[in-house]
Design a protein around this motif. Structure first.
Motif, PDB file in Angstrom:
ATOM      1  N   ARG A 512       9.298  -0.076   1.773  1.00  0.00           N
ATOM      2  CA  ARG A 512       8.848   1.507   1.532  1.00  0.00           C
ATOM      3  C   ARG A 512       7.409   1.592   1.740  1.00  0.00           C
ATOM      4  NH1 ARG A 512      11.628   0.879  -3.215  1.00  0.00           N
ATOM      5  NH2 ARG A 512       9.850   1.202  -4.432  1.00  0.00           N
ATOM      6  N   SER A 513       6.714   0.568   1.800  1.00  0.00           N
ATOM      7  CA  SER A 513       5.225   0.351   2.388  1.00  0.00           C
ATOM      8  C   SER A 513       4.878  -0.818   2.551  1.00  0.00           C
ATOM      9  CB  SER A 513       4.350   0.797   0.844  1.00  0.00           C
ATOM     10  OG  SER A 513       4.681   0.074  -0.340  1.00  0.00           O
ATOM     11  N   TYR A 550       1.347  -6.402  10.263  1.00  0.00           N
ATOM     12  CA  TYR A 550       1.784  -5.325   9.430  1.00  0.00           C
ATOM     13  C   TYR A 550       2.541  -6.202   8.373  1.00  0.00           C
ATOM     14  CZ  TYR A 550       5.263  -2.168   6.997  1.00  0.00           C
ATOM     15  OH  TYR A 550       5.879  -1.582   6.081  1.00  0.00           O
ATOM     16  N   SER A 554       7.076  -3.513  -0.624  1.00  0.00           N
ATOM     17  CA  SER A 554       7.397  -2.400  -1.520  1.00  0.00           C
ATOM     18  C   SER A 554       6.883  -2.337  -2.895  1.00  0.00           C
ATOM     19  CB  SER A 554       8.999  -2.364  -1.738  1.00  0.00           C
ATOM     20  OG  SER A 554       9.554  -2.113  -0.580  1.00  0.00           O
ATOM     21  N   SER A 588       6.197   4.025  -7.693  1.00  0.00           N
ATOM     22  CA  SER A 588       5.654   4.826  -6.601  1.00  0.00           C
ATOM     23  C   SER A 588       5.087   4.190  -5.377  1.00  0.00           C
ATOM     24  CB  SER A 588       5.052   5.932  -6.994  1.00  0.00           C
ATOM     25  OG  SER A 588       5.028   6.884  -6.163  1.00  0.00           O
ATOM     26  N   SER A 589       3.764   4.700  -4.802  1.00  0.00           N
ATOM     27  CA  SER A 589       3.280   3.956  -3.753  1.00  0.00           C
ATOM     28  C   SER A 589       2.608   2.894  -4.175  1.00  0.00           C
ATOM     29  CB  SER A 589       2.378   5.037  -3.125  1.00  0.00           C
ATOM     30  OG  SER A 589       1.468   5.514  -4.168  1.00  0.00           O
ATOM     31  N   GLU A 642      -6.015   3.545   1.236  1.00  0.00           N
ATOM     32  CA  GLU A 642      -4.866   4.210   1.763  1.00  0.00           C
ATOM     33  C   GLU A 642      -5.308   4.511   3.435  1.00  0.00           C
ATOM     34  OE1 GLU A 642      -3.738   7.221  -0.689  1.00  0.00           O
ATOM     35  OE2 GLU A 642      -3.349   6.013  -2.751  1.00  0.00           O
ATOM     36  N   ARG A 643      -4.281   4.590   3.731  1.00  0.00           N
ATOM     37  CA  ARG A 643      -4.172   4.997   5.271  1.00  0.00           C
ATOM     38  C   ARG A 643      -4.341   6.562   5.362  1.00  0.00           C
ATOM     39  NH1 ARG A 643       2.360   5.495   6.672  1.00  0.00           N
ATOM     40  NH2 ARG A 643       2.825   7.052   5.225  1.00  0.00           N
ATOM     41  N   SER A 644      -5.337   6.834   6.374  1.00  0.00           N
ATOM     42  CA  SER A 644      -5.747   8.174   6.642  1.00  0.00           C
ATOM     43  C   SER A 644      -4.950   8.809   8.029  1.00  0.00           C
ATOM     44  CB  SER A 644      -7.217   8.374   6.512  1.00  0.00           C
ATOM     45  OG  SER A 644      -7.823   7.407   7.450  1.00  0.00           O
ATOM     46  N   GLY A 649       3.001   1.182   7.297  1.00  0.00           N
ATOM     47  CA  GLY A 649       2.734   0.783   5.985  1.00  0.00           C
ATOM     48  C   GLY A 649       2.024   1.912   5.155  1.00  0.00           C
ATOM     49  N   THR A 650       1.136   1.684   4.072  1.00  0.00           N
ATOM     50  CA  THR A 650       0.417   2.723   3.481  1.00  0.00           C
ATOM     51  C   THR A 650      -0.775   2.185   3.193  1.00  0.00           C
ATOM     52  OG1 THR A 650       1.380   1.617   1.255  1.00  0.00           O
ATOM     53  CG2 THR A 650       2.657   3.545   2.199  1.00  0.00           C
ATOM     54  N   HIS A 651      -1.365   1.073   3.282  1.00  0.00           N
ATOM     55  CA  HIS A 651      -2.501   0.813   3.097  1.00  0.00           C
ATOM     56  C   HIS A 651      -3.340  -0.334   4.093  1.00  0.00           C
ATOM     57  CE1 HIS A 651      -0.745   1.617  -1.036  1.00  0.00           C
ATOM     58  NE2 HIS A 651      -1.841   2.048  -1.349  1.00  0.00           N
TER      59      HIS A 651
END
Length: 668
Positions: A512-513, A550, A554, A588-589, A642-644, A649-651
Motif C-alpha cells: 500500500r506504500s 521504487y 506496507s 495507516s500510512s 512524504e511525497r508531494s 509509493g508514499t515517501h
C-alpha cells in the motif's frame, strides 16, 4: 512470365534433427521459446553447422528447448536467435514489423497470373513511374502503357489510370473496388496494403484480424476525406438480416462499387463533415421513412453512370433505429437506386451509427476433432496412487502413471479423479468437467466430491493451480501438446522442506506504500551506486533513466512484531559498501525513518541486528553519518519526506553528500 510477389517466410527448427526448414504456407503446429538473450546465443549462421553450434554456450538452451518440445509431441519450434537471419536487414525488419519479404512466382499465363490477384501488388502496379512485365525467362512482355487495355480488363482499374490519370480523382468506393478480388496471405494485409493508395498511415498490428484492420483503415480515410462513397458497399446476400454499421468488413464488400462517383458535399453544406466518437459515427443524413419502422437514408452520389449518358441516379441504404439517437444499418446487402434526392433533403438529421465490435477469435472455440485429456503423475508425485474405479468407457489406463479421459463429442461430462498415498492416506481429488472446449478442472484435498461445479460460478479455465497439503503441496498444470486434440494435466508434488514451496503457495499482496530511493549518489567526483536491497521484493521497480528505484513497503498491521524495513547497500569507490536502513512505523500510512550504518558486516548480518531493535522516532527523522575516509571526507546526510507530487509509493529518500568546507560552515 516471371513476376515476384511477397510471401510470409517462416523458418522453423526441427526438434529432432535441429535442422531449419522454411515454410510459406501450411505452417505446422510449433512451440515457441521465449527467453532473454545472453552471451553466445546460437545464431542463424551457427545452427547451419551443429558442430559449431555445440561450442556456443547458448546451445544448451536450444537443446533443452527442443527436448521439452519433443516431450509434448512438437516436431517444430521457433527460436528467434537461430530462426531469423539477423545479418539480413530486410529479414530482421520483417521479423520486427511482420511484413512480407518476397513475392512468389506467378502463373504461366498473363491474365491468370496470381500477381494480379494479390493485395500488395496493387500498389506496385499503381505507384511506380514505369512498370515492365517480364516472363519467367526474363523476356519482356510489354509495359504498363503498351498493355494498359489488357491490364485494365484484368484488374477493373480504369485505363485512364495507366495513361497518367491521378488516382485521387476517383472516389473511395472506386479505389476500394480495385482491391475487392485481391487476396493476401495475412488477413490484416488486405487493409495494410491499401494505405499508400489512400494516403493514410497506421501501425500494423498483426493478430488483430482482417475486419478490425480494415475498420481502422476506413477510420483513417474518414479523417482526411468527406467522400461518402466510403459507405457505398454491399454485404454478401447471407447477411441480409443482420444489423451493421456504416463501414465495410473487407474490400470485397466494394466489389459492386467500381462506378460509384464521389459524393457532392455541397448538397448539405457545412453539415457534410462526419467523425467517429467512442459511441459510433456521428453524421448528418437525409432521411425518409419507409415501411413504417425502417428509416431510409438517401445516399447522394454524383453521378452513378451504369451506362453512358444515363440519367443521374442516387443510392439509398436502410437504417433501423436502435435507441433514441442511435441507428444501425439493416439489409446491408442492398443499395437501391433513387431518381431524386430532393424529398430526403427536407429532413436532414444528425444521428449516430454504431459499429458492431469486432470479436476476437476465442482461444476456446469448440474443436471439430476428438479431444483426449491425459492426467499424468510426474516422478515427484508417484507416491500417490489413482484409486477411483470409474465405470465409464471414456477412462482407460495406458500406463500406471496416466489416466486418459476421452469425452463423448458434443456431450457434457464430469469426472472425479482421486489419488491417495498408501501409507498416510493423504488424498487429493481433481474434478474435470467437459462442456465443449476447453475442459474445466479444480483441485481440492481429500476424496469427497464437490457439492457443485466450480465453473458454474467461475467459468474461466485455469492453466495451473497449487494447493498446500500436510506434507507439502500438490501442483496441477495444463500443458498443450503438439498432437491435435491432446490436452495434458501434469501432477507435481512439492515437498514440505523444499525451498520452493513458499514461492509456489504464497499469495502476493500488493503493497500500500513504499519509498522512492536514489540509485546513484554523487560523492564529489565519485558516484555511489545502489547494489542491493535486502530483503528483495517482487514489486520493486528500477527507473534507469532517472537513477531511482521504487521500494514497496506496507505499514505494519496491529499484529506485526517488527515494523517493516529494508537495508539498502551502496557501493562508493575507495571504501567498503555503505548501508542505509529505511522503514515504516505505526499503522495507516506509517511513520518513515532512515538511518546510515557503517558496520563492517554483510547485509544479512545488518538486517538480523535490526530485527531485535525496532525503530522508534518522529516523522521525518534525520540521521547523519560522518565518513571516516580521509580521501572522501565530508558528510553524507539521509532524510525522508512524504511525497508531494504524483509518484509511486508514499515517501522519498534523499541522500546528499556535503564536502568538508560546507560542513565546517554549517557547524560553525
Amino acid at each position: 512470365m516471371y513476376v515476384s510477389r511477397l510471401l510470409s517466410l517462416m523458418r522453423l527448427l526441427n526438434t529432432n534433427t535441429l535442422k531449419l526448414a522454411e515454410f510459406y504456407a501450411d505452417i505446422p503446429r510449433y512451440a515457441i521459446l521465449s527467453h532473454t538473450w545472453e552471451k553466445e546465443e546460437v545464431t542463424f549462421q551457427d545452427i547451419q553447422n551443429l558442430e559449431t553450434a555445440r561450442l556456443k554456450a547458448g546451445f544448451v538452451k536450444v537443446w533443452n528447448a527442443c527436448a521439452r518440445a519433443r516431450d509434448y509431441d512438437f516436431e517444430w519450434i521457433w527460436i528467434d536467435s537461430c530462426c531469423i537471419n539477423k545479418e539480413s536487414s530486410a529479414e530482421l525488419s520483417e521479423a520486427i514489423n511482420s511484413m512480407y519479404q518476397y513475392y512468389e512466382d506467378a502463373a504461366s499465363t498473363f491474365k491468370d497470373s496470381r500477381w494480379f490477384k494479390r493485395g500488395w501488388t496493387l500498389q506496385e502496379l499503381l505507384a511506380p513511374w514505369n512498370v515492365i512485365f517480364l516472363d519467367k525467362d526474363w523476356v519482356r512482355i510489354g509495359t504498363r502503357w503498351t498493355l494498359r487495355d489488357v491490364v485494365s480488363a484484368i484488374t477493373s482499374i480504369p485505363v485512364e489510370v495507366f495513361e497518367g490519370q491521378d488516382i485521387d480523382i476517383y472516389s473511395v468506393a472506386q479505389r476500394m473496388s480495385w482491391a475487392a478480388s485481391r487476396e493476401t496471405t495475412r488477413a490484416e494485409d488486405q487493409a495494410y496494403s491499401l494505405m499508400g493508395m489512400f494516403g493514410v498511415s497506421m501501425p500494423p498490428i498483426y493478430g488483430e484480424g482482417g475486419a478490425k484492420a480494415f475498420m481502422r483503415l476506413q477510420q483513417e480515410i474518414i479523417k482526411i476525406s468527406d467522400d461518402r462513397s466510403i459507405f457505398a458497399w454491399v454485404a454478401a446476400s447471407s447477411e441480409y438480416d443482420e444489423n451493421r454499421g456504416l463501414l465495410a468488413k473487407s474490400p470485397y464488400e466494394f466489389r459492386m462499387s467500381g462506378e460509384v462517383k464521389a459524393s457532392e458535399s455541397d448538397c448539405i453544406g457545412d453539415r457534410s463533415s462526419y467523425s467517429f466518437g467512442n459511441n459510433g459515427l456521428h453524421i448528418h443524413l437525409p432521411l425518409e421513412t419507409a415501411y413504417s419502422s425502417i428509416a431510409v437514408t438517401m445516399y447522394f452520389l454524383h453521378p452513378y453512370s451504369v451506362r453512358p449518358r444515363e440519367t443521374v441516379v442516387f443510392l439509398s441504404f436502410y437504417l433501423r433505429k436502435t435507441s433514441r439517437h442511435q441507428y444501425a444499418r439493416c439489409y446491408p446487402d442492398q443499395l437501391v437506386f433513387r431518381p431524386t434526392l430532393q424529398p430526403a433533403l427536407k429532413n436532414i438529421q444528425e444521428l449516430t451509427v454504431r459499429e458492431n465490435p469486432i470479436a476476437r477469435r476465442s482461444r476456446f472455440t469448440t474443436p471439430r476433432y476428438p479431444v483426449i485429456y491425459h492426467v499424468d503423475l510426474l516422478p515427484s508425485a508417484r507416491h500417490f496412487l489413482f484409486t477411483d474405479t470409474i465405470s465409464s468407457p471414456a477412462v482407460y489406463f495406458p500406463d500406471p502413471n496416466r489416466v486418459s479421459v476421452q469425452p463423448k463429442p458434443g456431450q457434457p461430462s464430469s469426472y472425479r479423479l482421486t489419488y491417495k498415498t498408501p501409507f498416510t492416506k493423504e488424498a487429493f481429488t481433481i474434478h474435470l468437467w467437459h462442456i465443449g472446449f476447453p475442459y474445466y478442472y479444480a483441485l481440492h484435498l481429500g476424496d469427497q466430491p464437490f457439492e457443485e461445479a466450480p465453473f458454474l460460478t467461475d467459468p474461466s479455465p485455469d492453466d495451473g493451480t497449487v494447493v498446500r497439503s500436510d506434507s507439502g503441496a500438490i501442483s496441477v498444470h495444463c500443458e498443450m501438446t503438439g498432437r491435435l486434440g491432446d490436452q495434458r494435466l501434469e501432477i507435481d508434488f512439492i515437498d514440505q522442506d523444499s525451498l520452493e514451496i513458499d514461492f509456489w503457495t504464497q499469495t502476493l499482496q500488493r503493497p500500500r506504500s513504499g519509498f522512492i530511493i536514489p540509485s546513484k549518489v554523487d560523492i564529489g567526483d565519485l558516484n555511489g551506486q545502489l547494489i542491493g536491497v535486502y530483503p528483495s521484493d517482487f514489486y520493486m521497480k528500477t527507473f534507469q533513466l532517472e537513477d531511482m528505484a521504487y521500494i514497496p513497503m506496507s505499514p505494519p498491521d496491529g499484529g506485526d512484531t517488527v515494523p517493516p524495513f529494508r537495508i539498502l547497500t551502496y557501493k562508493i569507490p575507495g571504501r567498503s559498501p555503505s548501508h542505509v536502513a529505511i522503514g515504516l512505523l505505526g499503522p495507516s500510512s506509517g511513520t518513515p525513518w532512515t538511518e546510515l550504518i557503517d558496520y563492517e558486516e554483510s547485509v544479512e548480518q545488518v538486517y538480523q541486528s535490526y530485527l531485535n531493535r525496532p525503530r522508534t522516532g518522529k516523522r521525518g527523522l534525520r540521521q547523519t553519518f560522518i565518513l571516516s575516509d580521509s580521501f572522501i571526507g565530508g558528510r553524507l546526510i539521509a532524510s525522508v519526506q512524504e511525497r508531494s507530487s504524483l509518484q509511486l509509493g508514499t515517501h522519498l529518500l534523499h541522500l546528499k553528500w556535503m564536502p568538508p568546507f560546507v560542513v565546517g560552515l554549517q557547524e560553525g
